[in-house]
Each structure stands twice: as C-alpha cells, then as structure tokens.
Design an enzyme around this catalytic site. Structure first.
Site, short mmCIF file in Angstrom:
data_model
loop_
_atom_site.label_atom_id
_atom_site.label_comp_id
_atom_site.label_asym_id
_atom_site.label_seq_id
_atom_site.Cartn_x
_atom_site.Cartn_y
_atom_site.Cartn_z
N ASN A 118 81.64 37.39 -99.31
CA ASN A 118 80.69 38.53 -98.42
C ASN A 118 79.56 37.89 -97.91
O ASN A 118 79.21 37.88 -97.00
CB ASN A 118 80.45 39.55 -99.57
CG ASN A 118 79.54 40.69 -98.62
OD1 ASN A 118 79.98 41.00 -97.73
ND2 ASN A 118 78.37 40.91 -99.18
N GLU A 173 80.42 47.31 -104.98
CA GLU A 173 81.29 47.39 -103.66
C GLU A 173 81.95 48.36 -103.43
O GLU A 173 82.25 48.82 -102.11
CB GLU A 173 82.20 46.03 -103.87
CG GLU A 173 81.79 44.69 -104.04
CD GLU A 173 80.93 44.44 -102.89
OE1 GLU A 173 81.37 44.59 -101.78
OE2 GLU A 173 79.69 43.92 -103.10
N TRP A 192 78.31 41.58 -81.24
CA TRP A 192 79.14 41.71 -82.27
C TRP A 192 80.36 42.14 -82.38
O TRP A 192 81.20 41.86 -83.37
CB TRP A 192 78.02 42.60 -83.38
CG TRP A 192 78.04 43.92 -82.98
CD1 TRP A 192 77.04 44.31 -82.02
CD2 TRP A 192 79.04 45.05 -83.10
NE1 TRP A 192 77.07 45.75 -81.82
CE2 TRP A 192 78.14 46.43 -82.51
CE3 TRP A 192 79.99 45.48 -83.60
CZ2 TRP A 192 78.90 47.41 -82.36
CZ3 TRP A 192 80.66 46.62 -83.75
CH2 TRP A 192 80.13 47.48 -82.91
N TRP A 196 73.88 40.94 -74.19
CA TRP A 196 74.55 39.77 -74.85
C TRP A 196 74.88 38.81 -73.98
O TRP A 196 75.10 38.96 -72.70
CB TRP A 196 75.88 40.40 -75.43
CG TRP A 196 75.75 41.45 -76.74
CD1 TRP A 196 75.75 42.58 -76.44
CD2 TRP A 196 74.85 41.46 -77.68
NE1 TRP A 196 75.39 43.48 -77.33
CE2 TRP A 196 74.84 42.60 -78.44
CE3 TRP A 196 74.26 40.14 -78.64
CZ2 TRP A 196 74.25 42.92 -79.77
CZ3 TRP A 196 73.54 40.42 -79.90
CH2 TRP A 196 73.68 41.71 -80.19
N TRP A 249 79.57 44.29 -89.67
CA TRP A 249 79.28 43.64 -88.44
C TRP A 249 77.98 44.32 -87.83
O TRP A 249 77.06 43.87 -87.06
CB TRP A 249 80.23 43.44 -87.34
CG TRP A 249 81.03 42.32 -87.60
CD1 TRP A 249 82.35 42.18 -88.18
CD2 TRP A 249 80.74 41.15 -87.03
NE1 TRP A 249 82.78 40.82 -88.22
CE2 TRP A 249 81.87 39.95 -87.64
CE3 TRP A 249 79.98 40.42 -86.36
CZ2 TRP A 249 81.92 38.70 -87.51
CZ3 TRP A 249 79.81 39.17 -86.00
CH2 TRP A 249 80.85 38.29 -86.83
N TRP A 297 79.72 50.62 -101.40
CA TRP A 297 79.81 50.42 -100.12
C TRP A 297 80.91 50.83 -99.27
O TRP A 297 80.95 51.12 -98.22
CB TRP A 297 79.37 48.73 -99.83
CG TRP A 297 77.92 48.34 -100.36
CD1 TRP A 297 77.43 47.71 -101.33
CD2 TRP A 297 76.95 48.59 -99.00
NE1 TRP A 297 76.25 47.42 -100.77
CE2 TRP A 297 75.65 47.99 -99.48
CE3 TRP A 297 76.96 49.12 -97.97
CZ2 TRP A 297 74.74 47.93 -98.97
CZ3 TRP A 297 75.56 49.31 -97.36
CH2 TRP A 297 74.49 48.60 -97.64
#
Length: 220
Positions: A76, A7, A94, A38, A117, A10
């Site tokens: 998550n 984590e 998004w 979209w 996202w 990331w």
C-alpha cells in the site's frame, strides 16, 4: 489486529463512497478537480509507458512497478508513492493509472482502487491535500533504508550502497563505475526533476484553488 481492522474500515468506506456517489467511476469525487488540465499527447504517452515499465529513473517507483508487473501485488505504501509520482510528477490523469492497476492487481477491487487513486490525486473523499506531493527519494530512504527492496526488483542497481541507491544520478562517477552502472544504458536518468515537477503540479492544481475560492465567495 488493529492494522487489519483499519484496512477493513477503508474497504467498507470505499464501498460506501462508490455506492452513494457512483460518479466517481469516471470522474472526481470533488467536481472542481475535473477542471485540471492533465498532460496529453506523445510526451504524456511516453512518460506513462516509462512509468508502467518501471523506467522512470526513480528507483523506488521503478521497483514498485516491477513488483506489480511481476507479481500482481504492490504494498500500500508503494501504491501511494507510485500513484502520486504518476499524477503529481508526470502530470498524468489518475484514471490512466487506475486502469493500469485494474489490469495488473490480483487483489483488484473497483471501489478500493478508485478510492486509492483519487486519494493520491487529491480529488477523492477524505483525500490528501493537493499540495502534499510525495518525494520519491525521501520515501525511499525512509521505507527502504538499506535499498533491499530496490535491489530485489531493480537488480542492475544492486552494486550501489545504501547512500547511493535511492538517487543513483547523484552518485559519483567512480562509484557508478564500480557498481557496473552506466546511467542511460543500464538504468535510466530521471525522466523529470522532482523540484520542477512539484512546481508544475502546484501550478496545475491552481485551478482547483481558484474554484474553491470562487465557491466560497458565492456562499458569502
């Protein structure tokens, strides 16, 4: 320990993406993904509101959104499932979801939220491929097998057993009645069909595939 270190990796990765590619704040890391059309207009806003309120008709997604709205936290795995549902089932930009999470998450971080996202929308650095579309039913069956999480955050479905709770619209009327559930009254019908939504998403993302093919042709 390894999960914790992962984590942290990331986190630092998204720090570096934001620092070196600041355009991700309001656009796709991969520019070709900004060509996607979209959904917009009244239907998009209605569906977005249903997603925000946890009223999509998909129990795991709704439970995840209820947890976020009530606690300011979301696991998550659920962030991936709920985010993918917004983008690839409802066809909504998004950035709408990114802003909503930014308002609700008590662990909000711009770089991580943006990176997450862009990952679910396939537009980010090292993101999942656009044709990978989470099935919210199979995800639910795999990660909340007994429906305990759903029962906690969508208590109106608590009377359904593990074979029914992941997709209550598939349950027999007699079982819904026994659980005290009337779809459309106590819990919504699915706002989209998974198979149809998947097909529409692949069509929507076709512009990306064409753009990539054109770029390859130019290089050759």
């Amino acid at each position: 320990a390894s999960m914790w270190l992962g984590e942290l990796v990331w986190r630092d990765f998204y720090f570096q993406v934001l620092a070196n590619f600041p355009h991700v704040v309001d656009g796709a890391f991969k520019p070709e993904y900004d060509q996607i059309a979209w959904e917009h207009g009244a239907l998009a806003h209605t569906r977005f509101a249903a997603w925000c309120q946890g009223c999509t008709g998909y129990p795991l997604v709704d439970a995840a959104m209820a947890q976020l709205n009530q606690t300011g936290y979301m696991h998550n795995r659920l962030r991936m499932v709920a985010g993918s549902f917004l983008v690839k089932h409802l066809g909504i930009d998004w950035r709408w979801g990114e802003r909503y999470f930014a308002e609700k998450l008590n662990d909000f971080d711009l770089s991580a939220n943006n990176g997450g996202w862009q990952w679910v929308s396939s537009s980010g650095c090292d993101a999942q491929p656009y044709f990978r579309i989470f099935n919210p039913i199979s995800q639910s069956e795999k990660f909340d097998t007994q429906g305990k999480f759903i029962k906690r955050y969508v208590p109106q479905l608590a009377g359904l057993d593990a074979s029914q709770i992941h997709a209550p619209w598939r349950a027999k009327p007699v079982d819904l009645a026994a659980a005290g559930v009337v779809l459309g009254r106590h819990y919504p019908q699915p706002i989209v069909d998974h198979a149809q939504a998947r097909a529409q998403t692949l069509d929507r993302y076709a512009v990306v595939r064409k753009g990539l093919q054109a770029s390859t042709s130019d290089v050759q």
